[in-house]
Design a protein around this motif. Structure first.
Motif, PDB file in Angstrom:
ATOM      1  N   ALA A  16       0.816  -1.211   0.000  1.00 60.09           N
ATOM      2  CA  ALA A  16       0.000   0.000   0.000  1.00 60.09           C
ATOM      3  C   ALA A  16       0.848   1.259   0.000  1.00 60.09           C
ATOM      4  O   ALA A  16       1.955   1.286   0.464  1.00 60.09           O
ATOM      5  N   THR A  17       0.234   2.293  -0.509  1.00 61.97           N
ATOM      6  CA  THR A  17       0.769   3.627  -0.336  1.00 61.97           C
ATOM      7  C   THR A  17      -0.286   4.398   0.437  1.00 61.97           C
ATOM      8  O   THR A  17      -1.474   4.213   0.237  1.00 61.97           O
ATOM      9  N   THR A  18       0.131   5.235   1.324  1.00 59.50           N
ATOM     10  CA  THR A  18      -0.778   5.908   2.238  1.00 59.50           C
ATOM     11  C   THR A  18      -1.884   6.655   1.501  1.00 59.50           C
ATOM     12  O   THR A  18      -1.628   7.482   0.654  1.00 59.50           O
ATOM     13  N   GLY A  19      -3.133   6.334   1.870  1.00 64.86           N
ATOM     14  CA  GLY A  19      -4.295   7.043   1.360  1.00 64.86           C
ATOM     15  C   GLY A  19      -4.570   6.880  -0.115  1.00 64.86           C
ATOM     16  O   GLY A  19      -5.370   7.599  -0.671  1.00 64.86           O
ATOM     17  N   ALA A  20      -3.942   5.942  -0.785  1.00 66.32           N
ATOM     18  CA  ALA A  20      -4.131   5.787  -2.220  1.00 66.32           C
ATOM     19  C   ALA A  20      -4.295   4.311  -2.548  1.00 66.32           C
ATOM     20  O   ALA A  20      -4.321   3.479  -1.674  1.00 66.32           O
ATOM     21  N   LYS A  21      -4.421   4.028  -3.825  1.00 65.79           N
ATOM     22  CA  LYS A  21      -4.424   2.645  -4.267  1.00 65.79           C
ATOM     23  C   LYS A  21      -3.089   2.009  -3.887  1.00 65.79           C
ATOM     24  O   LYS A  21      -2.098   2.700  -3.718  1.00 65.79           O
ATOM     25  N   TYR A  22      -3.106   0.682  -3.781  1.00 68.77           N
ATOM     26  CA  TYR A  22      -1.843  -0.004  -3.547  1.00 68.77           C
ATOM     27  C   TYR A  22      -0.911   0.299  -4.711  1.00 68.77           C
ATOM     28  O   TYR A  22      -1.358   0.554  -5.824  1.00 68.77           O
ATOM     29  N   THR A  23       0.370   0.243  -4.446  1.00 69.31           N
ATOM     30  CA  THR A  23       1.345   0.512  -5.492  1.00 69.31           C
ATOM     31  C   THR A  23       1.149  -0.447  -6.657  1.00 69.31           C
ATOM     32  O   THR A  23       0.826  -1.614  -6.463  1.00 69.31           O
ATOM     33  N   ASP A  24       1.365   0.042  -7.866  1.00 74.05           N
ATOM     34  CA  ASP A  24       1.248  -0.821  -9.034  1.00 74.05           C
ATOM     35  C   ASP A  24       2.607  -1.404  -9.432  1.00 74.05           C
ATOM     36  O   ASP A  24       2.753  -1.984 -10.503  1.00 74.05           O
ATOM     37  N   LYS A  25       3.558  -1.298  -8.534  1.00 74.62           N
ATOM     38  CA  LYS A  25       4.920  -1.754  -8.794  1.00 74.62           C
ATOM     39  C   LYS A  25       4.970  -3.211  -9.264  1.00 74.62           C
ATOM     40  O   LYS A  25       5.821  -3.579 -10.058  1.00 74.62           O
ATOM     41  N   TYR A  26       4.072  -4.049  -8.778  1.00 71.72           N
ATOM     42  CA  TYR A  26       4.113  -5.477  -9.093  1.00 71.72           C
ATOM     43  C   TYR A  26       3.026  -5.915 -10.069  1.00 71.72           C
ATOM     44  O   TYR A  26       2.837  -7.105 -10.293  1.00 71.72           O
ATOM     45  N   ASP A  27       2.336  -4.991 -10.676  1.00 69.43           N
ATOM     46  CA  ASP A  27       1.231  -5.343 -11.566  1.00 69.43           C
ATOM     47  C   ASP A  27       1.659  -6.206 -12.755  1.00 69.43           C
ATOM     48  O   ASP A  27       0.861  -6.981 -13.270  1.00 69.43           O
ATOM     49  N   ASN A  28       2.877  -6.083 -13.205  1.00 78.54           N
ATOM     50  CA  ASN A  28       3.342  -6.851 -14.367  1.00 78.54           C
ATOM     51  C   ASN A  28       4.156  -8.082 -13.987  1.00 78.54           C
ATOM     52  O   ASN A  28       4.782  -8.697 -14.850  1.00 78.54           O
ATOM     53  N   THR A  29       4.119  -8.457 -12.718  1.00 77.74           N
ATOM     54  CA  THR A  29       4.832  -9.642 -12.261  1.00 77.74           C
ATOM     55  C   THR A  29       4.205 -10.887 -12.879  1.00 77.74           C
ATOM     56  O   THR A  29       2.988 -11.008 -12.964  1.00 77.74           O
ATOM     57  N   ASP A  30       5.060 -11.813 -13.302  1.00 74.03           N
ATOM     58  CA  ASP A  30       4.584 -13.074 -13.864  1.00 74.03           C
ATOM     59  C   ASP A  30       4.217 -14.012 -12.714  1.00 74.03           C
ATOM     60  O   ASP A  30       5.027 -14.782 -12.221  1.00 74.03           O
ATOM     61  N   ILE A  31       2.971 -13.935 -12.282  1.00 70.11           N
ATOM     62  CA  ILE A  31       2.492 -14.704 -11.145  1.00 70.11           C
ATOM     63  C   ILE A  31       2.591 -16.199 -11.412  1.00 70.11           C
ATOM     64  O   ILE A  31       2.939 -16.976 -10.525  1.00 70.11           O
ATOM     65  N   GLU A  32       2.293 -16.614 -12.629  1.00 66.29           N
ATOM     66  CA  GLU A  32       2.356 -18.041 -12.968  1.00 66.29           C
ATOM     67  C   GLU A  32       3.761 -18.595 -12.747  1.00 66.29           C
ATOM     68  O   GLU A  32       3.923 -19.710 -12.263  1.00 66.29           O
ATOM     69  N   GLU A  33       4.774 -17.814 -13.096  1.00 64.95           N
ATOM     70  CA  GLU A  33       6.154 -18.263 -12.910  1.00 64.95           C
ATOM     71  C   GLU A  33       6.452 -18.488 -11.433  1.00 64.95           C
ATOM     72  O   GLU A  33       7.092 -19.466 -11.066  1.00 64.95           O
ATOM     73  N   ILE A  34       5.972 -17.618 -10.599  1.00 61.88           N
ATOM     74  CA  ILE A  34       6.192 -17.755  -9.161  1.00 61.88           C
ATOM     75  C   ILE A  34       5.428 -18.949  -8.609  1.00 61.88           C
ATOM     76  O   ILE A  34       5.965 -19.752  -7.843  1.00 61.88           O
ATOM     77  N   LEU A  35       4.176 -19.061  -8.987  1.00 64.44           N
ATOM     78  CA  LEU A  35       3.350 -20.157  -8.489  1.00 64.44           C
ATOM     79  C   LEU A  35       3.894 -21.518  -8.912  1.00 64.44           C
ATOM     80  O   LEU A  35       3.686 -22.511  -8.224  1.00 64.44           O
ATOM     81  N   THR A  77      -5.459  -2.535  -7.695  1.00 68.67           N
ATOM     82  CA  THR A  77      -5.683  -2.266  -9.109  1.00 68.67           C
ATOM     83  C   THR A  77      -6.373  -3.494  -9.709  1.00 68.67           C
ATOM     84  O   THR A  77      -6.442  -4.558  -9.084  1.00 68.67           O
ATOM     85  N   VAL A  78      -6.851  -3.372 -10.925  1.00 71.66           N
ATOM     86  CA  VAL A  78      -7.490  -4.499 -11.611  1.00 71.66           C
ATOM     87  C   VAL A  78      -6.506  -5.658 -11.748  1.00 71.66           C
ATOM     88  O   VAL A  78      -6.858  -6.821 -11.507  1.00 71.66           O
ATOM     89  N   ALA A  79      -5.275  -5.366 -12.113  1.00 76.64           N
ATOM     90  CA  ALA A  79      -4.259  -6.412 -12.258  1.00 76.64           C
ATOM     91  C   ALA A  79      -4.005  -7.119 -10.925  1.00 76.64           C
ATOM     92  O   ALA A  79      -3.844  -8.337 -10.889  1.00 76.64           O
ATOM     93  N   GLN A  80      -3.991  -6.382  -9.839  1.00 78.65           N
ATOM     94  CA  GLN A  80      -3.764  -6.983  -8.523  1.00 78.65           C
ATOM     95  C   GLN A  80      -4.915  -7.894  -8.137  1.00 78.65           C
ATOM     96  O   GLN A  80      -4.693  -8.970  -7.583  1.00 78.65           O
ATOM     97  N   ARG A  81      -6.133  -7.490  -8.424  1.00 81.17           N
ATOM     98  CA  ARG A  81      -7.297  -8.347  -8.124  1.00 81.17           C
ATOM     99  C   ARG A  81      -7.228  -9.647  -8.918  1.00 81.17           C
ATOM    100  O   ARG A  81      -7.479 -10.727  -8.395  1.00 81.17           O
ATOM    101  N   THR A  82      -6.890  -9.534 -10.192  1.00 88.22           N
ATOM    102  CA  THR A  82      -6.774 -10.712 -11.047  1.00 88.22           C
ATOM    103  C   THR A  82      -5.692 -11.647 -10.516  1.00 88.22           C
ATOM    104  O   THR A  82      -5.900 -12.856 -10.415  1.00 88.22           O
ATOM    105  N   ASN A  83      -4.558 -11.094 -10.168  1.00 89.66           N
ATOM    106  CA  ASN A  83      -3.461 -11.908  -9.649  1.00 89.66           C
ATOM    107  C   ASN A  83      -3.810 -12.510  -8.300  1.00 89.66           C
ATOM    108  O   ASN A  83      -3.449 -13.657  -8.009  1.00 89.66           O
ATOM    109  N   MET A  84      -4.506 -11.763  -7.459  1.00 89.86           N
ATOM    110  CA  MET A  84      -4.904 -12.282  -6.162  1.00 89.86           C
ATOM    111  C   MET A  84      -5.778 -13.518  -6.339  1.00 89.86           C
ATOM    112  O   MET A  84      -5.601 -14.520  -5.645  1.00 89.86           O
TER     113      MET A  84
END
Length: 125
Positions: A16-35, A77-84
């Motif tokens: 998270a970032t204070t008072g805003a949406k969570y950071t989008d820093k990881y939105d492009n992470t390849d979740i499948e590779e990690i999983l 973000t939308v990407a974070q929800r999808t990855n979650m």
């Protein structure tokens, strides 16, 4: 880069970032590779469960997991929800022991996790 990624995985929902949406820093992470990489996945899980060392990103993630669960990732973000959803589906279906350990630590009364499990059952039917 890969080591930052997994809880780019659970972080997808929680850095998270204070008072805003969570950071989008990881939105492009390849979740499948990690999983699909047991070493990476286990490293992040151990960090979050206080059973192993954490990277700085892992520490930040861990500090926001509870909020992410309790708010159904309201600041994601939308990407974070999808990855979650991908992460939870993977943990519930393929890493059930780790899912149970995470639930015990972050949702001992099964208030929030049950919703994710129920949602997954809907998608499977």
């Amino acid at each position: 880069m890969k080591s930052i990624a997994l809880f780019g995985l659970l972080a997808l929902a929680v850095l998270a970032t204070t008072g805003a949406k969570y950071t989008d820093k990881y939105d492009n992470t390849d979740i499948e590779e990690i999983l699909n990489n047991d070493r990476l996945l286990l490293g992040y899980i151990k960090c979050v469960l206080d059973e192993g060392p954490c990277t700085p990103d892992g520490k930040e993630l861990k500090s926001h997991i509870q909020e992410g669960l309790e708010t159904n990732c309201a600041e994601c973000t939308v990407a974070q929800r999808t990855n979650m959803e991908k992460i939870f589906r993977h943990l519930i279906n393929k890493e059930h022991e780790h899912w149970e350990a995470l639930k015990k630590k972050f949702d001992a009364n099964n208030v929030y996790a049950q919703k994710y499990e129920d949602d997954l059952k809907k998608f499977m039917n």
